[in-house]
Design a protein around this motif. Structure first.
Motif, PDB file in Angstrom:
ATOM      1  N   LYS A 190       6.137   3.454 -22.266  1.00 25.65           N
ATOM      2  CA  LYS A 190       5.134   4.422 -22.705  1.00 25.65           C
ATOM      3  C   LYS A 190       4.884   4.311 -24.199  1.00 25.65           C
ATOM      4  N   LEU A 191       5.948   4.144 -24.966  1.00 24.39           N
ATOM      5  CA  LEU A 191       5.789   4.016 -26.413  1.00 24.39           C
ATOM      6  C   LEU A 191       5.008   2.749 -26.749  1.00 24.39           C
ATOM      7  N   GLN A 192       5.307   1.644 -26.073  1.00 25.65           N
ATOM      8  CA  GLN A 192       4.545   0.412 -26.297  1.00 25.65           C
ATOM      9  C   GLN A 192       3.071   0.635 -25.955  1.00 25.65           C
ATOM     10  N   GLY A 193       2.821   1.324 -24.841  1.00 30.83           N
ATOM     11  CA  GLY A 193       1.450   1.614 -24.445  1.00 30.83           C
ATOM     12  C   GLY A 193       0.750   2.514 -25.435  1.00 30.83           C
ATOM     13  N   LEU A 194       1.464   3.535 -25.911  1.00 32.99           N
ATOM     14  CA  LEU A 194       0.879   4.437 -26.918  1.00 32.99           C
ATOM     15  C   LEU A 194       0.565   3.683 -28.201  1.00 32.99           C
ATOM     16  N   ARG A 195       1.494   2.833 -28.645  1.00 36.97           N
ATOM     17  CA  ARG A 195       1.251   2.046 -29.858  1.00 36.97           C
ATOM     18  C   ARG A 195       0.014   1.150 -29.684  1.00 36.97           C
ATOM     19  N   ALA A 196      -0.089   0.501 -28.537  1.00 40.11           N
ATOM     20  CA  ALA A 196      -1.237  -0.373 -28.278  1.00 40.11           C
ATOM     21  C   ALA A 196      -2.529   0.438 -28.228  1.00 40.11           C
ATOM     22  N   PHE A 197      -2.499   1.570 -27.539  1.00 36.03           N
ATOM     23  CA  PHE A 197      -3.678   2.437 -27.424  1.00 36.03           C
ATOM     24  C   PHE A 197      -4.123   2.931 -28.798  1.00 36.03           C
ATOM     25  N   VAL A 198      -3.193   3.400 -29.606  1.00 37.13           N
ATOM     26  CA  VAL A 198      -3.515   3.902 -30.939  1.00 37.13           C
ATOM     27  C   VAL A 198      -4.055   2.765 -31.812  1.00 37.13           C
ATOM     28  N   ALA A 199      -3.482   1.573 -31.690  1.00 36.31           N
ATOM     29  CA  ALA A 199      -3.980   0.436 -32.463  1.00 36.31           C
ATOM     30  C   ALA A 199      -5.428   0.109 -32.085  1.00 36.31           C
ATOM     31  N   VAL A 200      -5.748   0.157 -30.792  1.00 36.13           N
ATOM     32  CA  VAL A 200      -7.120  -0.083 -30.349  1.00 36.13           C
ATOM     33  C   VAL A 200      -8.044   0.993 -30.915  1.00 36.13           C
ATOM     34  N   ALA A 201      -7.598   2.247 -30.862  1.00 38.37           N
ATOM     35  CA  ALA A 201      -8.406   3.342 -31.386  1.00 38.37           C
ATOM     36  C   ALA A 201      -8.636   3.184 -32.893  1.00 38.37           C
ATOM     37  N   ARG A 202      -7.601   2.831 -33.621  1.00 38.80           N
ATOM     38  CA  ARG A 202      -7.714   2.692 -35.079  1.00 38.80           C
ATOM     39  C   ARG A 202      -8.560   1.484 -35.479  1.00 38.80           C
ATOM     40  N   ARG A 203      -8.378   0.376 -34.769  1.00 36.84           N
ATOM     41  CA  ARG A 203      -9.042  -0.874 -35.129  1.00 36.84           C
ATOM     42  C   ARG A 203     -10.413  -1.040 -34.488  1.00 36.84           C
ATOM     43  N   GLY A 204     -10.658  -0.333 -33.392  1.00 39.16           N
ATOM     44  CA  GLY A 204     -11.971  -0.395 -32.763  1.00 39.16           C
ATOM     45  C   GLY A 204     -12.148  -1.458 -31.705  1.00 39.16           C
ATOM     46  N   SER A 205     -11.119  -2.264 -31.467  1.00 42.70           N
ATOM     47  CA  SER A 205     -11.208  -3.268 -30.406  1.00 42.70           C
ATOM     48  C   SER A 205      -9.812  -3.739 -30.027  1.00 42.70           C
ATOM     49  N   VAL A 206      -9.709  -4.267 -28.816  1.00 44.82           N
ATOM     50  CA  VAL A 206      -8.440  -4.819 -28.344  1.00 44.82           C
ATOM     51  C   VAL A 206      -8.064  -6.040 -29.185  1.00 44.82           C
ATOM     52  N   ARG A 207      -9.038  -6.876 -29.486  1.00 44.17           N
ATOM     53  CA  ARG A 207      -8.763  -8.094 -30.254  1.00 44.17           C
ATOM     54  C   ARG A 207      -8.197  -7.763 -31.634  1.00 44.17           C
ATOM     55  N   SER A 208      -8.807  -6.805 -32.328  1.00 39.06           N
ATOM     56  CA  SER A 208      -8.317  -6.426 -33.660  1.00 39.06           C
ATOM     57  C   SER A 208      -6.937  -5.778 -33.577  1.00 39.06           C
ATOM     58  N   ALA A 209      -6.734  -4.954 -32.547  1.00 34.68           N
ATOM     59  CA  ALA A 209      -5.424  -4.314 -32.356  1.00 34.68           C
ATOM     60  C   ALA A 209      -4.354  -5.366 -32.090  1.00 34.68           C
ATOM     61  N   ALA A 210      -4.700  -6.381 -31.303  1.00 33.48           N
ATOM     62  CA  ALA A 210      -3.743  -7.446 -30.997  1.00 33.48           C
ATOM     63  C   ALA A 210      -3.351  -8.199 -32.267  1.00 33.48           C
ATOM     64  N   ARG A 211      -4.345  -8.490 -33.106  1.00 37.32           N
ATOM     65  CA  ARG A 211      -4.036  -9.170 -34.371  1.00 37.32           C
ATOM     66  C   ARG A 211      -3.094  -8.326 -35.221  1.00 37.32           C
ATOM     67  N   GLU A 212      -3.372  -7.020 -35.299  1.00 35.61           N
ATOM     68  CA  GLU A 212      -2.544  -6.118 -36.098  1.00 35.61           C
ATOM     69  C   GLU A 212      -1.106  -6.100 -35.599  1.00 35.61           C
ATOM     70  N   GLN A 213      -0.938  -6.123 -34.286  1.00 39.84           N
ATOM     71  CA  GLN A 213       0.401  -6.035 -33.695  1.00 39.84           C
ATOM     72  C   GLN A 213       1.043  -7.404 -33.473  1.00 39.84           C
ATOM     73  N   HIS A 214       0.337  -8.466 -33.818  1.00 44.20           N
ATOM     74  CA  HIS A 214       0.835  -9.830 -33.626  1.00 44.20           C
ATOM     75  C   HIS A 214       1.103 -10.129 -32.157  1.00 44.20           C
ATOM     76  N   TYR A 215       0.170  -9.685 -31.303  1.00 48.87           N
ATOM     77  CA  TYR A 215       0.229  -9.936 -29.865  1.00 48.87           C
ATOM     78  C   TYR A 215      -1.038 -10.641 -29.428  1.00 48.87           C
ATOM     79  N   ASP A 216      -0.985 -11.214 -28.273  1.00 49.20           N
ATOM     80  CA  ASP A 216      -2.166 -11.741 -27.614  1.00 49.20           C
ATOM     81  C   ASP A 216      -2.974 -10.551 -27.082  1.00 49.20           C
ATOM     82  N   PRO A 217      -4.305 -10.613 -27.094  1.00 49.90           N
ATOM     83  CA  PRO A 217      -5.091  -9.493 -26.563  1.00 49.90           C
ATOM     84  C   PRO A 217      -4.723  -9.104 -25.126  1.00 49.90           C
ATOM     85  N   SER A 218      -4.340 -10.090 -24.312  1.00 60.05           N
ATOM     86  CA  SER A 218      -3.974  -9.765 -22.930  1.00 60.05           C
ATOM     87  C   SER A 218      -2.723  -8.887 -22.880  1.00 60.05           C
TER      88      SER A 218
END
Length: 109
Positions: free
Chosen positions: A19-47
């Motif tokens: 849940k915490l991983q999901g919340l972090r990912a969700f918040v990153a998408v909300a802050r960055r405006g896209s899954v791709r930008s959130a993935a870059r911020e978190q050093h993850y693949d968008p998938s």
């Protein structure tokens, strides 16, 4: 008030981490405006980010992100927009706890 002691659920800790991983990912998408930008911020693949958010969506039984072709601006669904402030607060609170724990640990015994 009567309190009861319950035996710990062995999968509970794993669920909290997911849940915490999901919340972090969700918040990153909300802050960055896209899954791709959130993935870059978190050093993850968008998938990976999509998978983490989907897992959270399943646990909450709500769609948090818009899917391709859905009307609206921004990446969040209506439910995502409503939950985002609390999710951001929760992630920030966990970050504060981790930072404080690290400072305490650095002070030694």
């Amino acid at each position: 008030m009567v309190s009861t002691v319950r035996r710990p659920d062995r999968s509970g800790g794993v669920q909290v981490i997911r849940k915490l991983q999901g919340l972090r990912a969700f918040v990153a998408v909300a802050r960055r405006g896209s899954v791709r930008s959130a993935a870059r911020e978190q050093h993850y693949d968008p998938s990976t980010v999509r998978s983490q958010v989907r897992s959270l969506e399943q646990q909450l039984r709500l769609r948090l992100l818009r899917r391709h072709g859905e009307e609206g601006t921004g990446p969040l669904s209506r439910a995502g927009e409503q939950l985002e402030p609390e999710a951001e607060h929760a992630v920030d609170a966990v970050d504060e706890v981790e930072a404080k724990a690290s400072r305490i640990a650095d002070q030694g015994p």
